[in-house]
Each structure stands twice: as C-alpha cells, then as structure tokens.
Scaffold this motif. Structure first.
Motif, PDB file in Angstrom:
ATOM      1  N   VAL A  29      56.791  52.606  87.056  1.00 15.80           N
ATOM      2  CA  VAL A  29      56.926  51.389  86.257  1.00 15.80           C
ATOM      3  C   VAL A  29      55.853  51.357  85.169  1.00 15.80           C
ATOM      4  O   VAL A  29      54.672  51.563  85.443  1.00 15.80           O
ATOM      5  CB  VAL A  29      56.813  50.140  87.152  1.00 15.80           C
ATOM      6  N   GLY A  30      56.263  51.113  83.948  1.00 18.19           N
ATOM      7  CA  GLY A  30      55.316  51.020  82.841  1.00 18.19           C
ATOM      8  C   GLY A  30      54.879  52.354  82.281  1.00 18.19           C
ATOM      9  O   GLY A  30      54.013  52.398  81.402  1.00 18.19           O
ATOM     10  N   TYR A  31      55.490  53.461  82.752  1.00 18.21           N
ATOM     11  CA  TYR A  31      55.092  54.804  82.284  1.00 18.21           C
ATOM     12  C   TYR A  31      55.338  54.959  80.787  1.00 18.21           C
ATOM     13  O   TYR A  31      54.456  55.375  80.045  1.00 18.21           O
ATOM     14  CB  TYR A  31      55.869  55.860  83.068  1.00 18.21           C
ATOM     15  N   ARG A  32      56.550  54.603  80.350  1.00 14.47           N
ATOM     16  CA  ARG A  32      56.883  54.771  78.938  1.00 14.47           C
ATOM     17  C   ARG A  32      55.998  53.909  78.054  1.00 14.47           C
ATOM     18  O   ARG A  32      55.469  54.377  77.038  1.00 14.47           O
ATOM     19  CB  ARG A  32      58.350  54.408  78.706  1.00 14.47           C
ATOM     20  N   GLU A  33      55.812  52.662  78.430  1.00 16.55           N
ATOM     21  CA  GLU A  33      54.992  51.759  77.626  1.00 16.55           C
ATOM     22  C   GLU A  33      53.551  52.252  77.544  1.00 16.55           C
ATOM     23  O   GLU A  33      52.907  52.149  76.490  1.00 16.55           O
ATOM     24  CB  GLU A  33      55.037  50.343  78.211  1.00 16.55           C
ATOM     25  N   HIS A  34      53.060  52.806  78.657  1.00 18.82           N
ATOM     26  CA  HIS A  34      51.675  53.280  78.706  1.00 18.82           C
ATOM     27  C   HIS A  34      51.476  54.470  77.757  1.00 18.82           C
ATOM     28  O   HIS A  34      50.528  54.498  76.957  1.00 18.82           O
ATOM     29  CB  HIS A  34      51.327  53.673  80.144  1.00 18.82           C
ATOM     30  N   VAL A  35      52.376  55.441  77.835  1.00 21.73           N
ATOM     31  CA  VAL A  35      52.251  56.642  76.998  1.00 21.73           C
ATOM     32  C   VAL A  35      52.447  56.297  75.522  1.00 21.73           C
ATOM     33  O   VAL A  35      51.693  56.752  74.646  1.00 21.73           O
ATOM     34  CB  VAL A  35      53.263  57.714  77.442  1.00 21.73           C
ATOM     35  N   MET A  36      53.439  55.462  75.234  1.00 20.88           N
ATOM     36  CA  MET A  36      53.702  55.110  73.842  1.00 20.88           C
ATOM     37  C   MET A  36      52.575  54.258  73.245  1.00 20.88           C
ATOM     38  O   MET A  36      52.285  54.372  72.055  1.00 20.88           O
ATOM     39  CB  MET A  36      55.031  54.368  73.730  1.00 20.88           C
ATOM     40  N   PHE A  37      51.947  53.435  74.069  1.00 20.87           N
ATOM     41  CA  PHE A  37      50.811  52.656  73.562  1.00 20.87           C
ATOM     42  C   PHE A  37      49.663  53.590  73.186  1.00 20.87           C
ATOM     43  O   PHE A  37      49.002  53.387  72.151  1.00 20.87           O
ATOM     44  CB  PHE A  37      50.342  51.649  74.610  1.00 20.87           C
ATOM     45  N   GLN A  38      49.424  54.612  74.001  1.00 21.03           N
ATOM     46  CA  GLN A  38      48.397  55.595  73.654  1.00 21.03           C
ATOM     47  C   GLN A  38      48.742  56.279  72.328  1.00 21.03           C
ATOM     48  O   GLN A  38      47.874  56.471  71.463  1.00 21.03           O
ATOM     49  CB  GLN A  38      48.267  56.631  74.763  1.00 21.03           C
ATOM     50  N   GLY A  39      50.012  56.644  72.169  1.00 20.34           N
ATOM     51  CA  GLY A  39      50.427  57.283  70.929  1.00 20.34           C
ATOM     52  C   GLY A  39      50.209  56.387  69.720  1.00 20.34           C
ATOM     53  O   GLY A  39      49.751  56.849  68.665  1.00 20.34           O
ATOM     54  N   LYS A  40      50.503  55.108  69.866  1.00 16.46           N
ATOM     55  CA  LYS A  40      50.292  54.172  68.760  1.00 16.46           C
ATOM     56  C   LYS A  40      48.817  54.015  68.433  1.00 16.46           C
ATOM     57  O   LYS A  40      48.436  53.904  67.254  1.00 16.46           O
ATOM     58  CB  LYS A  40      50.900  52.818  69.115  1.00 16.46           C
ATOM     59  N   VAL A  41      47.965  54.035  69.473  1.00 14.17           N
ATOM     60  CA  VAL A  41      46.516  53.969  69.238  1.00 14.17           C
ATOM     61  C   VAL A  41      46.056  55.183  68.448  1.00 14.17           C
ATOM     62  O   VAL A  41      45.263  55.061  67.491  1.00 14.17           O
ATOM     63  CB  VAL A  41      45.760  53.870  70.575  1.00 14.17           C
ATOM     64  N   PHE A  42      46.549  56.357  68.795  1.00 12.77           N
ATOM     65  CA  PHE A  42      46.169  57.577  68.083  1.00 12.77           C
ATOM     66  C   PHE A  42      46.664  57.555  66.637  1.00 12.77           C
ATOM     67  O   PHE A  42      45.975  58.052  65.733  1.00 12.77           O
ATOM     68  CB  PHE A  42      46.711  58.804  68.818  1.00 12.77           C
ATOM     69  N   ILE A  43      47.863  56.993  66.423  1.00 13.85           N
ATOM     70  CA  ILE A  43      48.384  56.877  65.059  1.00 13.85           C
ATOM     71  C   ILE A  43      47.475  55.981  64.221  1.00 13.85           C
ATOM     72  O   ILE A  43      47.131  56.298  63.074  1.00 13.85           O
ATOM     73  CB  ILE A  43      49.820  56.324  65.080  1.00 13.85           C
ATOM     74  N   VAL A  44      47.099  54.836  64.788  1.00 12.83           N
ATOM     75  CA  VAL A  44      46.213  53.910  64.075  1.00 12.83           C
ATOM     76  C   VAL A  44      44.869  54.572  63.788  1.00 12.83           C
ATOM     77  O   VAL A  44      44.323  54.458  62.675  1.00 12.83           O
ATOM     78  CB  VAL A  44      46.020  52.614  64.892  1.00 12.83           C
ATOM     79  N   PHE A  45      44.335  55.274  64.781  1.00 14.44           N
ATOM     80  CA  PHE A  45      43.044  55.949  64.607  1.00 14.44           C
ATOM     81  C   PHE A  45      43.115  57.003  63.507  1.00 14.44           C
ATOM     82  O   PHE A  45      42.215  57.097  62.648  1.00 14.44           O
ATOM     83  CB  PHE A  45      42.629  56.594  65.932  1.00 14.44           C
ATOM     84  N   SER A  46      44.196  57.792  63.491  1.00 14.98           N
ATOM     85  CA  SER A  46      44.371  58.810  62.455  1.00 14.98           C
ATOM     86  C   SER A  46      44.479  58.179  61.078  1.00 14.98           C
ATOM     87  O   SER A  46      43.906  58.671  60.097  1.00 14.98           O
ATOM     88  CB  SER A  46      45.617  59.648  62.757  1.00 14.98           C
ATOM     89  N   ASN A  47      45.203  57.057  60.983  1.00 14.13           N
ATOM     90  CA  ASN A  47      45.344  56.376  59.696  1.00 14.13           C
ATOM     91  C   ASN A  47      44.029  55.766  59.219  1.00 14.13           C
ATOM     92  O   ASN A  47      43.739  55.774  58.016  1.00 14.13           O
ATOM     93  CB  ASN A  47      46.411  55.284  59.805  1.00 14.13           C
ATOM     94  N   LEU A  48      43.235  55.261  60.150  1.00 17.18           N
ATOM     95  CA  LEU A  48      41.935  54.701  59.765  1.00 17.18           C
ATOM     96  C   LEU A  48      41.021  55.775  59.190  1.00 17.18           C
ATOM     97  O   LEU A  48      40.312  55.543  58.195  1.00 17.18           O
ATOM     98  CB  LEU A  48      41.276  54.028  60.974  1.00 17.18           C
ATOM     99  N   ILE A  49      41.032  56.949  59.804  1.00 13.08           N
ATOM    100  CA  ILE A  49      40.217  58.050  59.262  1.00 13.08           C
ATOM    101  C   ILE A  49      40.721  58.450  57.880  1.00 13.08           C
ATOM    102  O   ILE A  49      39.930  58.701  56.956  1.00 13.08           O
ATOM    103  CB  ILE A  49      40.249  59.258  60.217  1.00 13.08           C
ATOM    104  N   SER A  50      42.045  58.510  57.719  1.00 14.68           N
ATOM    105  CA  SER A  50      42.608  58.861  56.416  1.00 14.68           C
ATOM    106  C   SER A  50      42.244  57.813  55.360  1.00 14.68           C
ATOM    107  O   SER A  50      41.913  58.153  54.211  1.00 14.68           O
ATOM    108  CB  SER A  50      44.129  58.995  56.519  1.00 14.68           C
ATOM    109  N   ILE A  51      42.311  56.542  55.731  1.00 16.45           N
ATOM    110  CA  ILE A  51      41.939  55.473  54.790  1.00 16.45           C
ATOM    111  C   ILE A  51      40.468  55.586  54.403  1.00 16.45           C
ATOM    112  O   ILE A  51      40.090  55.389  53.233  1.00 16.45           O
ATOM    113  CB  ILE A  51      42.252  54.096  55.407  1.00 16.45           C
TER     114      ILE A  51
END
Length: 414
Positions: free
Chosen positions: A79-101
C-alpha cells in the motif's frame, strides 16, 4: 494486504534509484550533469545542452520506474508503494530544476530558462506516455534525445516567448492526461518489455534491422560482438549512413561543426550502449572459454582487447574520412585538426572500454561513464576546433597509445 504505515519520504531511495540498474543509468547521469551545469555557466553552447540532457535524463529515470510498476505487482501488494516512489521522483525533478535555475542565474541568460522549460515539457511527455505504454520507451526516449540535441545544436538561443507557451502545455497535459489511458496498470507485455530493455540497454534498433549486412563486421570484431550482439554492426552501419548524409548536406549548406558534434555524440552513445550490453552478458564468459580457438581464459580476454582495438581503429578511420570530406566545403580546418580529432575519438573509445573492464558494479560504471562521456566529447570537439598544431597532434597520438596500453592491461580484471 499490508496496512499503510508512515515512512520518511526518502526511505528506499537508494534501492529504487541506484540499485535498479536501469533507473540508475539515467538517474546518475542526470545528477552528475545537473551539478556540472554550475561549472559550465560560462560556456553557452555547453550549458544549454547540459540543462536539456540533465532534465530529460531525470524524467527518463522516472519513466523507467513507471515501466517497472507495470511489469511487477508491487504497487498492488504494498500500500502506498506507487505514491512513495513517484513522490521521490518528483522531489528529484524539483531538485534538478533548482540546480538548473541556479546555473541560469549565474550565467545571467534568461534564454536558458526557455531551454529548461522545453526540457521539462519533453521530459513530461516521456514520463506520461511510458507510465501507460511500456513498449514506447525506446522510440519516445531516443526521439526526444534526438530532437533535444538538434534544438541545442541548430538554435543558438531559444526565444523568451517560448517560456509561457511551455507552461501552457504543462497545464494542458496535467488536465487532460487522465483522458488518454489509465496509468501504472499491470499489463502482460510490460514484463517482457522491461526485461528486453534491461538486457539490451533499450537499443533503438530492431534486432533484425540491417542484420544481413553486418555479418562480416561482427566476425571481424569477435569476441566483442559476442557480448554486444548484432547491434554492434548495426550501430556502425547507421553511423556511417548518418556521416554520409551529413557530408552530402554539407556540400550545399555549411554545417561542418554541427555534423562533427552529432557524429561525436552518436559515437560515444554507441560506446555506452555497447558497454551496457557487454555488462549484461558478463556471466557468459564460461561459454566463450569453451571455444577451441582459445587456449585459456586469458587468451580470450586478450582477444577481446584486440577486438576493442580494431573498433577504435575503425572509429578513427570513419572520423578521419568524414572530417576530411567535410573540410572540402570548409578549408579552414587543417589536416592537424582532422588527425587530432580522429585520435581523440579513438582514445575515447579505448578509455570507455578500459573503464568497463575494471568496473563490475553498474552504479560505478554509470558514474565513470558519465564523466568519461563528457570528457571525451569535450576533448574531441576541442581538437577539431583548436588542434591545429603538430605538438597537439603528438600529444593526442601519445594519449591514444596510452589508452590502448591501458585497455590491454585492464582486461585481466574482467
């Protein structure tokens, strides 16, 4: 079924993103390139390509996780496996974009923000398509990387008006994506797509394409072709065709530097795919040792080293012929530039395979391959533009010989 439990958002991140060899190859490349953007702020052409590459790679890692969910039943069992993994992915996307900015702020070029928004749009398309259709990963990813590379090479600066256009496209995709198909649903063909992609490195070339024309190449590059498969000759034939097309177009439009850049990029992408295929068949050495043509395991390893050397010579010849043909329309490039460039590409191939000989761990291999990819690209293009002196040619020849010796020495660690 397991009950929902509170867990920190970062729990399992190492296993999800670094121990999964498919996701790790994209995630590590995205992370390294993101940080390198901070260093390359003074080189406009390079930082544009790096921002695009880092962002799309991070989305590709999330798309890989999406395919894995379609191929397994973890999201149904936990339960919550997909949400957990996808939330991590979204955090990494935001982090990558912040470095690019941050790198864009340091560079002081608002046009790079248009590049970043376009990269996010391309990455979003990759993610949303592959979370529903696993069989599209190869074609969508490689088409996206190809388009992104062409944009960076052919367009010096994207216009600022593209920023709001990309944002509107984000909103449209976010509002309409549920109308296309159901996401993350287990499908019978997803497991086979995942396994085939894992073994082949998601090669964009169909297994039977040009297979009738590459038998002599595979025979000449044996036992390297034993590990890489028929894709090795297919890659080389396609690369030759691309070079021919580039030379013909260059007769009418001066695109010498663009052709050289794409040639170098495709070349080291092919080397990366070949190393991936070789690593996946690392446990097949026993079958190779049993062939009567080898007296011992060491003789088979030496034969592999010799086949890599033959590949490096083929690469040097292809680069020399292509660069010489391109120089007919642009006589400013001297023979020293062409020879230095050809040797740099050959040395890059040898260095990459030497790394593959030493690194057994896929994460370490991905890390060092990302670094060597950037170094080889930078060195080869620099030599083509500035290697117009005999002293630089001698240095490159010495470097190439050293890489050949290192490749021969490191085969004992296979």
């Amino acid at each position: 079924m397991m009950q929902v439990s509170k867990r920190p958002w970062y729990q399992g991140a190492v296993s999800f993103w670094l121990k999964d060899v498919g996701s790790a190859s994209y995630f590590i490349a995205a992370t390294i390139t993101s940080f390198l953007c901070l260093i390359a702020t003074g080189i406009e052409e390079l930082i544009t390509l790096m921002i695009m590459f880092a962002t799309i790679c991070m989305y590709s890692a999330i798309a890989w996780q999406s395919i894995k969910m379609q191929a397994t039943e973890w999201q149904s069992l936990v339960v919550g496996y997909r949400e957990h993994v996808m939330f991590q992915g979204k955090v990494f996307i935001v982090f990558s974009n912040l470095i690019s900015i941050l790198s864009i702020i340091i560079a002081g070029n608002i046009n790079l923000l248009a590049t970043l928004t376009l990269a996010n749009l391309i990455g979003l398309v990759i993610w949303f398509l592959n979370r529903s259709f696993s069989h599209l990963f190869t074609s969508v990813c490689y088409f996206s990387y190809f388009v992104a590379t062409l944009v960076c090479v052919l367009i010096e600066q994207l216009p600022v008006w593209l920023i709001p256009v990309n944002i509107i496209a984000y909103i449209a995709i976010a509002l309409l994506h549920n109308n296309f198909s159901s996401a993350y649903v287990w499908r019978p063909d997803s497991l086979s797509n995942y396994r085939n992609g894992l073994q082949s490195g998601w090669s964009p070339i169909p297994s039977g394409f040009l297979s009738d024309y590459g038998s002599s190449i595979n025979k000449g590059l044996f036992p390297l072709s034993y590990f890489v498969g028929s894709g090795l000759s297919q890659y080389l034939i396609l690369l030759t065709l691309l070079c021919t097309i580039g030379v013909v177009i260059n007769l009418f439009y001066n695109i010498t530097e663009h052709v050289i850049f794409v040639l170098t990029l495709c070349l080291f992408a092919i080397v990366t795919l070949s190393l991936w295929g070789k690593i996946q068949k690392q446990n097949s050495w026993e079958l190779l040792f049993t062939l009567p043509i080898y007296n011992s395991s060491f003789s088979a390893k030496v034969a592999l080293s010799n086949s890599v050397l033959k590949l490096a010579i083929l690469v040097a010849s292809l680069c020399f012929i292509t660069a010489s043909a391109l120089s007919l329309a642009n006589p400013t490039f001297l023979i020293f530039n062409i020879l230095s460039y050809s040797l740099a590409c050959s040395a890059g191939v040898l260095l990459s395979f030497a790394i593959g000989n030493v690194c057994k761990n896929i994460n370490l291999l991905s890390f060092f391959m990302c670094i060597s990819f950037g170094l080889n690209m930078g060195l080869a293009n620099y030599m083509f533009d500035h290697g117009n002196d005999i002293s630089e040619l001698i240095i490159m020849a010495t470097y190439t010989l050293a890489m050949a010796a290192i490749n021969r020495f490191t085969v004992r660690y296979l």
